[in-house]
Structures are given as structure tokens and as C-alpha cells.
Design a protein around this motif. Structure first.
Motif, PDB file in Angstrom:
ATOM      1  N   GLY A  97      -7.263   7.339  -1.786  1.00  0.00           N
ATOM      2  CA  GLY A  97      -6.370   7.837  -2.821  1.00  0.00           C
ATOM      3  C   GLY A  97      -7.132   8.035  -4.115  1.00  0.00           C
ATOM      4  O   GLY A  97      -8.350   7.846  -4.175  1.00  0.00           O
ATOM      5  N   LEU A 136      -0.635   2.912  -2.275  1.00  0.00           N
ATOM      6  CA  LEU A 136      -1.242   3.349  -1.017  1.00  0.00           C
ATOM      7  C   LEU A 136      -0.798   2.469   0.142  1.00  0.00           C
ATOM      8  O   LEU A 136      -0.536   2.965   1.246  1.00  0.00           O
ATOM      9  CB  LEU A 136      -2.768   3.331  -1.146  1.00  0.00           C
ATOM     10  N   ARG A 141       2.731   3.414   1.066  1.00  0.00           N
ATOM     11  CA  ARG A 141       2.742   4.673   1.809  1.00  0.00           C
ATOM     12  C   ARG A 141       2.319   4.454   3.248  1.00  0.00           C
ATOM     13  O   ARG A 141       2.907   5.012   4.172  1.00  0.00           O
ATOM     14  CB  ARG A 141       1.797   5.688   1.155  1.00  0.00           C
ATOM     15  N   THR A 142       1.302   3.617   3.444  1.00  0.00           N
ATOM     16  CA  THR A 142       0.813   3.335   4.797  1.00  0.00           C
ATOM     17  C   THR A 142       1.917   2.692   5.613  1.00  0.00           C
ATOM     18  O   THR A 142       2.156   3.044   6.779  1.00  0.00           O
ATOM     19  CB  THR A 142      -0.415   2.419   4.746  1.00  0.00           C
TER      20      THR A 142
END
Length: 200
Positions: free
Chosen positions: A111, A190, A193-194
Motif C-alpha cells: 500500500g 491494509l 482490507r485483507t
């Protein structure tokens, strides 16, 4: 954070199991080199050169009268975030003529943290546009220059047309504490999101 002896910072702790590549991006003279330098536990790699008269013809120096050098390739630093996680920070050049270079740098990156300046918010659109084209998730950190307009975060979010899910925070690129908090915000984004992708 204080500077530790070279022997303590040169090598990673034995417990580190995860290394993450992150980009620090933003327009020209927004503070990327300062940000990486403030956080890196090793001596940061810098590729700064003295600005030339030719560069002055194409680089917007408005509000940056004291700037005499510019990054021509990348900045690199390392930050061990905890006992198992280390972040590798790649600061990118800000001028549009280097866009192709930092597009290559996105390979392997998880990211990006976009540094923005309230005095020149419009210059962040091109940077965010490239990240969106490449599908690289990002968070935005407003670098506080002190003399910039005092906009609230909601105003800035609207001005930048950020998605509700895109984190937006303030930081001072010179301050390791607030810069670390900005990076942690990105890492948490991040990770979230994962987790969301794993459940779709």
C-alpha cells in the motif's frame, strides 16, 4: 524514538517474521524525504540532488522558497513496528516526470501513504489517480507545515473526494511519533482490507 547505535539497528531482531513494502508518495516538496528520514531506524538512503535552473522552469516552487534539493530516484528507510513486523519505506519523487519510475516501485508494495499539503491539495489528485489506476490501496496524511489553511478533516476529505473507507489523518513529517501513527493507520487499513477480501 531516539537514535540507537548502528550495531543495534543494522540487523533485524530475530523475531521478525513479516516484512512489508510501503510507498510514501505525494506531490513535489510535500515532505516525503523528511518523513522517511524521521522514521528510519537505519541511516536512510537518499538520492537528493541540488535543484538546477532547468528544474525551476518545470517544478512548482510556490510555497517552497527554502527548498534547494529534490529526490531524483527514491528514499529508502526501515522501521521495525513491533517484535514480528518490519516496514520497508520507499519514498518516491514528486514531480510528474518521475511518475513512470515510481509506478515501477509499486511492484511488491502492499500500500501507500499519500502525503498532502493543505496549501496545494489540488496537486494530490494526480498521485491518488495513479494509485487508483494501479489498484494500490492508500491512506492520506496531511503534513502540517504550520502556515497552511486550517481546514477540518471533513472539509479535506470532501475536497479530495476520498471514499469513506480511505483513512485521513494529520501528521508532522518531522515528528517520529505522529509519522509513526500515520503509518500505523495505513497498516491497520491494509489489514482490514485483507480481512474483508478473505471473507468475500
Amino acid at each position: 524514538m531516539g537514535s540507537a547505535p548502528a550495531s543495534e539497528t543494522m540487523y533485524l531482531p530475530e523475531g521478525v517474521r513479516t516484512a512489508v513494502k510501503l510507498l510514501v508518495v505525494g506531490h513535489f516538496a510535500v515532505g516525503k524525504t523528511t518523513f522517511v528520514g524521521a522514521l528510519s531506524e537505519i541511516r536512510p538512503l537518499r538520492t537528493e540532488e541540488v535543484m538546477s535552473q532547468a528544474g525551476a522552469l518545470v517544478d512548482d516552487l510556490a510555497g517552497t522558497r527554502d527548498k534547494t534539493t529534490t529526490t531524483v530516484a527514491l528514499d529508502f528507510g526501515r522501521l521495525t513496528l513491533n517484535d514480528t513486523l518490519v516496514l520497508y519505506l520507499f519514498g518516491t519523487p514528486g514531480q510528474q516526470r518521475f511518475t513512470e519510475l515510481w509506478q515501477d516501485m509499486t511492484r511488491g508494495a502492499l500500500g501507500a501513504l499519500v502525503l498532502a499539503d493543505t496549501r496545494r491539495l489540488d496537486q494530490s489528485f494526480d498521485v491518488m489517480g495513479v494509485l487508483e489506476e494501479l489498484g494500490l490501496p492508500y491512506a492520506v496524511a496531511l503534513n502540517d507545515f504550520g502556515d497552511g489553511p486550517a481546514h477540518g478533516l471533513d472539509e479535506v476529505r470532501e475536497a479530495l473526494d476520498l471514499l469513506p473507507s480511505t483513512p485521513l489523518v494529520r501528521c508532522d513529517a518531522r515528528d517520529p511519533v505522529s509519522s509513526t501513527e500515520a503509518l500505523i493507520t495505513l497498516v491497520e487499513h491494509l489489514l482490514n482490507r485483507t480481512g474483508e477480501l478473505e471473507h468475500t
